[in-house]
Design an enzyme around this catalytic site. Structure first.
Site, short mmCIF file in Angstrom:
data_model
loop_
_atom_site.label_atom_id
_atom_site.label_comp_id
_atom_site.label_asym_id
_atom_site.label_seq_id
_atom_site.Cartn_x
_atom_site.Cartn_y
_atom_site.Cartn_z
N CYS A 387 0.82 -1.23 0.03
CA CYS A 387 -0.18 -0.11 0.01
C CYS A 387 0.97 1.24 -0.02
CB CYS A 387 -1.03 0.09 1.21
SG CYS A 387 -2.69 0.84 0.83
N HIS A 513 -3.58 -4.95 0.08
CA HIS A 513 -3.02 -5.50 1.58
C HIS A 513 -3.03 -7.17 1.53
CE1 HIS A 513 -2.91 -1.79 3.75
NE2 HIS A 513 -3.70 -1.48 3.25
N GLU A 515 -1.41 -9.33 3.26
CA GLU A 515 -1.55 -9.74 4.74
C GLU A 515 -2.81 -10.11 5.17
OE1 GLU A 515 -1.11 -6.41 3.71
OE2 GLU A 515 -1.67 -5.19 5.24
N1 GLN Z 1 -1.97 6.64 2.85
C1 GLN Z 1 -2.15 5.93 1.48
C2 GLN Z 1 -3.54 6.05 0.82
O1 GLN Z 1 -4.54 6.40 1.50
C3 GLN Z 1 -1.81 4.31 1.73
C4 GLN Z 1 -2.81 3.67 2.80
C5 GLN Z 1 -2.28 2.46 3.29
O2 GLN Z 1 -1.02 2.16 3.19
N2 GLN Z 1 -3.01 1.59 3.75
O3 GLN Z 1 -3.63 5.87 -0.58
#
Ligand code: GLN
Length: 543
Positions: A387, A513, A515
């Site tokens: 992410c 994600h 995970e």
């Molecule tokens: N802050 C980033 C976004 O909102 C990444 C979010 C995250 O890593 N879950 O796109």
């Protein structure tokens, strides 16, 4: 089975004495044992705080925010439920006091209670009972396990305990209450002490709930006389006093609970006859591999909450699953992104064979994350960006390979001349913060011939998301002609989901994600392959 025998049973897991006794792990372990006997079970967490969900809480307050397939931002215990059971949870599996009140207040405004005074009892307790019974509808599950967050005796837990009292009355022996307590060992007296357990059970009794089973967390084995004493003072049979001894791995808890016959006690209380012995062979094989690794590998996790293991719970567990698949122990080094500087980077990453840059929000620690990525990219160390970690990888590439010096994400630098990462179109009009990100499972198409495709071994995948920003497709061609390619694309929106560098042994950034989907039964292929690459790096095979 007769209808009574097949009707859904409701198991409540409450906690007393102190928090952090491992209610989530005990709930997941009990569910695992019941599942291993061929029953269907689901686990629900009721959290007594006023936030609608933990999505707006920072990790210092609440650890990781776990995301379900249907896009609920939930308590991290749901991650344990999924990792243990290998069955997805949903919005209905995590309910907070905030959500209960919101729903009651909405009904009040609609006029559903016209003429009535709306009160904690019966309206709030009815709503709590409704949320519990919802999961048991149509007898879809043999067991609904409901874990009550917090500690019995807290003011905010009261309506939940009252709801249990009422349900018990309504459902009789279809309700079982498992109460977790602490039996502390006093070193000075060289004795285990049962008084906190007695007091905690007394508190439950004052609220009209007699626990059926006591699970006693302890650092030393409970002998017969301690069990008898607890039983005598707490109105349970000695066999219903279950020892829950500290252990080095949460994954051993189902086996410990099997030895202690927690599942048999539950079946007995539910007046169900045990159908067979729990089938836990693959689980035992997993534990065997976990406890007898053939090698070690050092992996660094770069983030800004490194002092707080709960903040990256699912990533850490995914690495345990992946290490076990590779018969390898992953030694995790947490590196604080704010502590990374050009002068210490070599030292910080000495002996590291794989680098993960964690998800996150906001500006703090960003430059450290980017430096860690430069290090991984140029030293050819296996790299997985998750992410924000993926977003940082593209910013790093833009700055250092494409020479777009001021490249950034508009989240951190709204006026950047090179918005490599930009807010998603649909997010621009959103002003409310809670539950408004791109959340839950989305499809992703992989490109043949890429590492991502090799790893997943299929063209179409689905992964869970939690973000507002995305890779800016205006830059894609420039990236691809210079060595970083999009290997996964959302088929409906064209959003870039995976970036990789083909000319690197293992460099992958994912906007989703992975995970959240790794379980004991199904370790996530990206983590499994990443750990494998780290082992190969360690063996010197790739450089
Ligand atoms: N802050 C980033 C976004 O909102 C990444 C979010 C995250 O890593 N879950 O796109």
């Amino acid at each position: 089975m007769s209808t009574v025998e097949s009707a859904t049973r409701y198991i409540f897991v409450t906690g007393g004495v102190t928090s952090s006794l491992g209610k989530g792990i005990i709930s997941a372990s009990l569910a695992k044992l019941l599942q291993a006997r061929g029953y269907t079970a689901t686990i629900q967490k009721l959290d007594p705080y006023i936030n609608i969900d933990p999505g707006t809480l920072n990790p210092y307050e609440h650890g990781e925010c776990y995301v379900t397939e249907d896009g609920a931002e939930t308590d991290l215990d749901l991650g344990h439920y999924e990792r243990f059971l290998n069955v997805p949870t949903s919005q209905a599996n995590n309910v907070t006091t905030g959500r209960i009140y919101q729903s009651v207040i909405d009904k009040e405004r609609r006029g559903d209670y016209l003429g009535e005074t709306v009160q904690v009892i019966p309206h709030i307790t009815d709503e709590i009972k409704h949320c519990i019974k919802l999961l048991g509808e149509d007898n879809k599950y043999d067991f609904v396990i409901t874990e009550i967050g917090g500690t019995v005796g807290d003011i905010e837990s009261l309506p939940y305990v009252e709801a249990i009292r009422q349900l018990r009355w309504e459902l009789g022996n279809r309700c079982i209450v498992v109460h977790l307590t602490l039996v502390p060992y006093l070193a000075a007296a060289k004795e285990l002490k049962t008084k906190p357990t007695q007091h905690s059970v007394k508190t439950m009794q004052e609220y009209g709930v007699q626990p059926d089973i006591l699970v006693c967390r302890t650092e030393k084995p409970l002998n017969e006389s301690i069990k008898n004493k607890i039983a005598l003072f707490c109105n349970v049979s000695p066999a219903a006093v279950i020892e829950s001894i500290d252990t080095d791995s949460i994954y051993r808890v189902p086996l410990l609970m099997r030895e202690e016959k927690l599942d048999l006690q539950v079946l007995k209380k539910a007046q169900m006859s045990p159908n067979c012995t729990p089938e836990l062979q693959t689980w035992e094989e997993f534990i065997n591999r976990l406890q007898n690794p053939e090698k070690n590998v050092k992996i660094a996790l770069v983030g800004k909450y490194v002092e707080l293991m709960d903040a990256y719970k699912s990533i850490i567990e995914s690495l345990i699953h992946a290490g076990t698949s590779n018969k390898c122990k992953v030694d995790l080094k947490m590196i604080h992104s704010e502590h990374i500087e050009s002068g210490n980077i070599q030292n910080l990453f000495a002996g590291i064979s794989g680098i993960i840059v964690a998800p996150g929000f906001g500006e703090r620690g960003i430059e450290g994350k980017i430096s860690a990525i430069t290090y991984a990219r140029t030293k050819k160390i296996p790299f997985l960006g998750i992410c924000l970690g993926m977003q940082c990888a593209t910013i790093e590439f833009a700055r250092n390979v494409l020479s777009l010096n001021k490249a950034h994400s508009t989240e951190m630098l709204p006026g950047t001349p090179h918005p490599i990462i930009d807010i998603m179109e649909q997010q621009k009009k959103i002003t409310l913060k809670g539950g408004t990100m791109r959340l839950g499972a989305y499809a992703c198409n992989l490109k043949e011939g890429t590492k991502a495709f090799d790893i997943y071994g299929k063209l179409n995948i689905s992964e869970r998301h939690r973000h507002r920003y995305e890779f800016n497709n205006k830059y894609l061609e420039l990236f691809e002609t210079n060595g970083m390619i999009a290997s996964g694309i959302n088929p409906d929106t064209n959003l870039v989901e995976i970036m990789e560098i083909p000319d690197h042994p293992w460099f992958i950034g994912v906007q989703f994600h992975p995970e959240y989907k790794s379980t004991v039964a199904n370790p996530h292929p990206l983590f499994v392959n990443f750990v494998k690459a780290a082992i190969e790096f360690n063996n010197g095979k790739t450089n």
